[in-house]
Every structure is written in structure tokens, then in C-alpha cells.
Design a protein around this motif. Structure first.
Motif, short mmCIF file in Angstrom:
data_model
loop_
_atom_site.label_atom_id
_atom_site.label_comp_id
_atom_site.label_asym_id
_atom_site.label_seq_id
_atom_site.Cartn_x
_atom_site.Cartn_y
_atom_site.Cartn_z
N SER A 82 25.37 -1.10 -20.40
CA SER A 82 24.92 -2.35 -21.01
C SER A 82 23.63 -2.23 -21.79
O SER A 82 23.41 -2.99 -22.73
CB SER A 82 24.74 -3.42 -19.92
OG SER A 82 23.58 -3.16 -19.15
N HIS A 83 22.77 -1.28 -21.43
CA HIS A 83 21.44 -1.27 -22.07
C HIS A 83 20.84 0.13 -22.06
O HIS A 83 20.90 0.84 -21.05
CB HIS A 83 20.51 -2.22 -21.32
CG HIS A 83 19.25 -2.53 -22.07
ND1 HIS A 83 18.04 -1.94 -21.79
CD2 HIS A 83 19.01 -3.38 -23.10
CE1 HIS A 83 17.12 -2.40 -22.62
NE2 HIS A 83 17.67 -3.28 -23.42
N TRP A 84 20.24 0.50 -23.22
CA TRP A 84 19.60 1.82 -23.36
C TRP A 84 18.23 1.70 -24.02
O TRP A 84 17.70 2.67 -24.55
CB TRP A 84 20.51 2.74 -24.19
CG TRP A 84 21.89 2.81 -23.63
CD1 TRP A 84 22.29 3.47 -22.50
CD2 TRP A 84 23.07 2.18 -24.14
NE1 TRP A 84 23.63 3.30 -22.29
CE2 TRP A 84 24.14 2.50 -23.28
CE3 TRP A 84 23.32 1.38 -25.26
CZ2 TRP A 84 25.44 2.04 -23.49
CZ3 TRP A 84 24.62 0.92 -25.46
CH2 TRP A 84 25.66 1.25 -24.59
N GLY A 85 17.62 0.53 -23.95
CA GLY A 85 16.33 0.32 -24.61
C GLY A 85 15.22 1.19 -24.07
O GLY A 85 14.25 1.48 -24.77
N LEU A 86 15.33 1.62 -22.80
CA LEU A 86 14.34 2.52 -22.21
C LEU A 86 14.91 3.92 -22.04
O LEU A 86 14.44 4.70 -21.20
CB LEU A 86 13.87 1.97 -20.85
CG LEU A 86 13.02 0.69 -20.92
CD1 LEU A 86 12.74 0.17 -19.52
CD2 LEU A 86 11.71 0.95 -21.65
N ALA A 87 15.93 4.24 -22.81
CA ALA A 87 16.57 5.56 -22.75
C ALA A 87 16.70 6.13 -24.15
O ALA A 87 17.79 6.14 -24.73
CB ALA A 87 17.94 5.44 -22.08
N PRO A 88 15.62 6.62 -24.74
CA PRO A 88 15.64 7.05 -26.15
C PRO A 88 16.63 8.17 -26.45
O PRO A 88 17.21 8.21 -27.53
CB PRO A 88 14.19 7.49 -26.42
CG PRO A 88 13.58 7.70 -25.06
CD PRO A 88 14.26 6.73 -24.16
N ARG A 89 16.84 9.09 -25.51
CA ARG A 89 17.80 10.17 -25.78
C ARG A 89 19.22 9.62 -25.87
O ARG A 89 20.02 10.09 -26.67
CB ARG A 89 17.69 11.27 -24.72
CG ARG A 89 16.39 12.07 -24.79
CD ARG A 89 16.55 13.47 -24.23
NE ARG A 89 16.91 13.50 -22.83
CZ ARG A 89 16.04 13.45 -21.82
NH1 ARG A 89 14.75 13.34 -22.07
NH2 ARG A 89 16.45 13.51 -20.58
N TRP A 90 19.53 8.63 -25.06
CA TRP A 90 20.84 8.01 -25.15
C TRP A 90 21.01 7.27 -26.47
O TRP A 90 22.06 7.34 -27.11
CB TRP A 90 21.10 7.08 -23.97
CG TRP A 90 21.62 7.79 -22.76
CD1 TRP A 90 21.02 7.91 -21.55
CD2 TRP A 90 22.83 8.53 -22.66
NE1 TRP A 90 21.77 8.66 -20.69
CE2 TRP A 90 22.90 9.05 -21.35
CE3 TRP A 90 23.87 8.80 -23.55
CZ2 TRP A 90 23.97 9.84 -20.92
CZ3 TRP A 90 24.95 9.57 -23.12
CH2 TRP A 90 24.99 10.08 -21.83
N MET A 91 19.98 6.53 -26.88
CA MET A 91 20.07 5.82 -28.16
C MET A 91 20.28 6.80 -29.31
O MET A 91 21.05 6.53 -30.24
CB MET A 91 18.83 4.96 -28.38
CG MET A 91 18.76 3.74 -27.48
SD MET A 91 17.51 2.54 -27.99
CE MET A 91 16.01 3.41 -27.55
N ALA A 92 19.60 7.94 -29.25
CA ALA A 92 19.75 8.95 -30.31
C ALA A 92 21.16 9.54 -30.30
O ALA A 92 21.78 9.72 -31.35
CB ALA A 92 18.71 10.05 -30.13
N MET A 93 21.68 9.85 -29.12
CA MET A 93 23.03 10.40 -29.03
C MET A 93 24.08 9.42 -29.54
O MET A 93 25.03 9.80 -30.22
CB MET A 93 23.35 10.81 -27.59
CG MET A 93 22.72 12.13 -27.17
SD MET A 93 23.14 12.59 -25.46
CE MET A 93 24.94 12.75 -25.57
#
Length: 512
Positions: A82-93
Motif C-alpha cells: 500500500s505504501h512506499w513513501g519511507l522506502a526509497p529503494r522500493w520507489m526506485a525499483m
């Protein structure tokens, strides 16, 4: 009886290639660091496990830890969260098409666990209609490499619904405070209750393995049965954390504070000193004026969680309203930032799933949410900002059912600087990015649906306040010191309706 206790390395060895794993947590709260970091280490050394599907309800990272450990191409082939705002590597992937990615509403995911546990084929809900979750729009798919439709549109007695299918789980990774050798698990020192038991029962429905990381191993029979959150018969393996200060922190910023799990109440003088008047507090001040006495309030991440509760206390309104957060907490002094979801001196705490039942059903009286973009139809984007796929979290669950939605946002982004004081607002440097656009990048909130449901909606910025009306989006207030044409209309890609009774925002808001 088999020995359930094992090392973190042994637990990581149990994860099979091509399997589906599920993790439970929120921000870094209840993240199973020992197990997650061991899975990462095994993959980097052996390239196994690989091609996993990762399922998670809330966001589970503090930018460095939590599910960030699993953000490696090849380790995970598909993520459903549901959320990746505090997960920068996931957002990049996700942005780089290195993983198939689906964003589903957080509340629907925790409810789905219960539906899965009950043997159902999935969950039917109106939550997500007319947003990017709707298969007629994007179907929750967050990048171009994600092709398969997993959310379906259904019609029951002339009403539209979305169908969220069951996801068979091979392994569930959870965390608790203490366990005995039989696996009976407590969560006494965890800061929130989360959705631990529904997720466990969902995994068991599919014959999945449950791995629990704990802080303490205790003698059999020594746990209060009322404190046991998961009976030992449902837990397959127990990992005793060898370094709790690093890998079993209560939350990102604290190893352990008894006030955050309700063991003590701190002095009311701690944590409530007045904050200086800046742009965030100014926005919060205007937003708080929309509260009616007796209201039950929800606070989203960002400006709402960081300033609304503080302002309510400064204005001596705390006794007349109830502040809640999606994690299940009521009242108290909320933590913010990477520690979103917890609080001190709470009046009560329910589970994440139970809180979402309330938010999805009756709906809170008023919710405060952050926002990235607003368009001419009253649609709001808070889930895909540029190339960054932050995801929805509980945003869609809460905003679609609240009686009154208040978005808190700066008028422009990237470089905006203002001066607040002497009863007016001055723009020192304008932001480079417009937030008032013709068409939002992603529909997180539907203006048309709000009108259909006769829902109140305000969009509050430091210089302008908008209201959703039956005729469309209307500008109803501007800040003293602001020029309507230069500072507002010229910085919008569309022209809003302008109230015949356009007002100045109260000058007292701009005074320390």
C-alpha cells in the motif's frame, strides 16, 4: 513436539524461491529486522531466495530498514502493498520497472487477510472506485511492466464494487515481544496492535509457515493467556533477536519507551511546547478551524500528523475532540515522521484491522490528509508524485468514507519560501512546481465521487482555501498580503470558481 526455536539464518533458509511472503508492521514498528536482514544477506551471497512475491499492508520502513532489506532486483519479482513513501529503494525499483508493483488500499489489505482466513475467495468493497485502484483507470498497477489485472469490477444489485482476490501465502513473518517454547506470542512492548492474528490465520488457511521474531523467550505457562495475541499452535518457528537495540526497536527513533505501549503516562508538559509559526503550522491553523466540537478526527501523514494534534492542544480543544490514527490509536500525543502511527498517553488502542472497519463503515467526522496535486474536477493526487510512487497507505480507505475531508498542502512545491507574521503572508520565493493542474498524475481522491456522496471537501493551503461544491471547485478564501491574480490564479493551470463572498483568511492565523 518439535523445537520451534531457531536462528535468524535458519529462518532465512526456509524461504523458497518463487514463493509468496507476507510481512506485518507499520513504518519500522514491529518490523522483523533480524529475519528480513538475514533473507537479504542470504540472497546477496547465494542469489536465493529469488523471484519472491512480497505482500504487505502498511508501509514498513524508515528509509533504511524494514522491507528495504528486500528491495533487490531478482529477490522480489512482484510486490503487492500500500505504501512506499519511507522506502526509497522500493520507489526506485518500481519507477525503473525492476519489479511488478501493485498498490492496494491499506484497509482493504488488512480486511483481505480476514476474508482469506475465513476461506473466502477475496474481498468485495466499494473502496477504490473512481481512483487509480479501479480497473477502468489503472487497476492499482504502478508501472508499465505490471500487466496482469488483479482487481476486478463487480456489480451487485445495481451497485458497483471492486473485488480484491485472495493471495495464497507461503510464509508470514511477524514480530512479538515474548514467546514460550510452544510459540504462544505476546506483543506487550509493541507500540501498536496491528493485524497480526488475521494475517496469521490467513497464512494458515493456505498451509503457510509463520515465523515470529521475539525479544524474550519465557518459561512455558508463564504468559497471561489474555496477553497472548497468537496461540502457539499457529506459530511454526521462533527467532530470538540477538541484538534488540538494533533489530528489535520499538520504532525507528526509540529502542523502547514504555509510554508508547501504554505502560506509563508521561508528564503533560513533555512533548507539547508551542511550535513556532511556519508555513506548516499556518496551514494547520486554518485547517483546525473546520473542526466541530465532539468530532472524531483522523490524521494522515505529513502536515496533518505533525501539526494538527499540536494545534488542537494549544487551542485547548483536546477535551472536546477525539484524535485517531489509522494504526488504531486514540488520543494522546502523536509521534510523527518516520515514527508515524504511535503516541504517548493514549486513551485507547485497537487493532489496525478494527480501526479500518470503523474508517470504512461509519467513517470519521473529519480527516486531515496531505496532497500533491489538485485538478479542475477536484481530483487529488497523493500517491504518485513525479516519478516517485509513494502509494496510498490508508488514504483511499479513509478519504472515501469520511464525512469531511480536509487536504493540507502548500500551494506550490520545490523551493517555496514564505514569511508569516504581522497578520499577513509574504512570498519570499515562489515554488518551481505547480500543484494546481489540469489533470492530476494519478487519481487518489475522486472529486466526482465526493459530489455524488455529498461529502464535504476543503483544500487548505498557506494562501488559498478551496471548497468542493455541486458546481465544482471553488476558491473561498485568500491570505492577507496575497494578490489574487499574481499569487494564485496565474499559478494555476485552470481557473476555479470564485466565491461571490471571497474572504480574507483570519489575520490572527498569521500572528505568532
Amino acid at each position: 513436539m518439535k523445537n520451534k526455536i531457531m536462528t535468524k539464518e535458519e529462518a532465512a533458509e526456509l524461504i523458497r524461491d518463487d514463493s509468496t511472503i507476507c510481512t506485518v508492521g507499520m513504518t519500522l514498528i514491529s518490523a522483523s529486522e533480524s529475519v528480513l536482514s538475514s533473507i537479504e544477506k542470504r540472497f546477496l551471497e547465494t542469489e536465493s531466495p529469488k523471484n519472491l512475491t512480497l505482500v504487505h499492508a502498511a508501509g514498513q520502513s524508515d528509509r533504511n530498514r524494514g522491507i528495504q532489506h528486500l528491495a533487490h532486483p531478482g529477490l522480489v519479482k512482484r510486490i503487492i502493498g500500500s505504501h512506499w513513501g519511507l522506502a526509497p529503494r522500493w520507489m526506485a525499483m518500481i519507477s525503473d520497472n525492476q519489479v511488478e508493483a501493485y498498490c492496494l488500499p491499506q484497509g482493504q489489505m488488512v480486511h483481505l487477510y480476514s476474508d482469506m482466513a475465513a476461506g473466502l475467495q477475496g474481498r468485495i468493497s466499494p473502496v477504490g472506485l473512481n481512483t487509480f485502484i479501479d480497473p477502468r483507470i489503472e487497476g492499482g498497477k504502478m508501472n508499465s511492466c505490471t500487466k496482469e489485472d488483479i482487481v476486478e469490477l463487480m456489480q451487485i444489485k445495481d451497485q458497483e464494487y471492486l473485488f480484491y482476490p485472495a493471495i495464497p501465502l507461503d510464509t508470514l513473518i511477524i514480530r512479538g515481544t515474548a514467546a514460550d517454547s510452544k510459540g504462544n506470542l505476546t506483543t506487550d512492548e509493541e507500540a501498536i496492535k496491528l493485524e497480526v492474528l488475521p494475517a496469521v490465520l490467513a497464512a494458515k488457511r493456505f498451509g503457510g509457515r509463520v515465523i515470529a521474531q521475539v525479544k524474550y523467550l519465557v518459561e512455558d505457562g508463564s504468559l497471561d493467556p489474555k496477553s497472548v495475541v497468537v496461540p502457539g499452535s499457529f506459530i511454526d518457528n521462533i527467532v530470538l533477536c540477538s541484538d534488540p537495540e538494533t533489530d528489535h526497536r520499538q520504532t525507528s527513533s526509540w529502542y523502547y519507551d514504555p509510554a508508547y505501549c501504554g505502560k506509563i503516562r508521561v508528564s503533560t508538559q513533555q512533548g507539547i511546547s508551542k511550535t513556532p509559526l511556519d508555513i506548516r503550522k499556518l496551514i494547520g491553523r486554518r485547517a483546525v478551524e473546520l473542526i466541530n466540537p465532539g468530532a472524531i478526527i483522523n490524521l494522515g501523514t505529513g502536515i496533518p500528523n505533525d501539526v494538527i494534534g499540536q494545534i488542537v492542544k494549544e487551542k485547548n480543544m483536546a477535551a472536546s475532540v477525539t484524535i485517531t490514527v489509522e494504526s488504531g490509536i486514540y488520543g494522546g500525543i502523536q509521534a510523527g515522521g518516520v515514527d508515524f502511527g504511535i503516541g504517548r498517553n493514549l486513551s485507547s488502542m485497537i487493532s489496525h484491522q478494527e480501526q479500518m472497519l470503523y474508517y470504512n463503515g461509519a467513517g470519521v467526522d473529519i480527516t486531515y490528509m496531505g496532497a500533491g496535486e489538485l485538478d479542475k474536477d477536484g481530483n487529488v493526487n497523493a500517491t504518485r508524485l513525479g516519478s516517485q510512487c509513494t502509494g496510498a497507505g490508508g488514504f483511499i480507505d479513509i478519504t472515501q468514507n469520511a464525512k469531511h475531508v480536509v487536504f493540507c498542502s502548500t500551494f506550490t512545491a520545490k523551493g517555496l519560501k514564505v514569511e508569516v507574521g504581522n497578520g499577513k503572508l509574504s512570498i519570499v520565493q515562489e515554488g518551481q512546481v505547480k500543484k494546481m493542474v489540469n489533470t492530476v498524475n494519478q487519481i487518489s481522491y475522486s472529486g466526482n465521487l465526493a459530489i455524488e456522496k455529498n461529502q464535504k471537501m476543503h483544500f487548505v493551503t498557506e494562501r488559498a482555501v478551496f471548497e468542493m461544491t455541486e458546481q465544482g471547485l471553488m476558491l473561498i478564501e485568500i491570505a492577507p498580503g496575497i494578490d489574487l491574480e499574481k499569487d494564485i490564479l496565474n499559478l494555476m493551470d485552470f481557473k476555479p470558481l470564485i466565491s461571490k463572498n471571497l474572504k480574507l483568511m483570519d489575520q490572527s492565523l498569521f500572528t505568532q
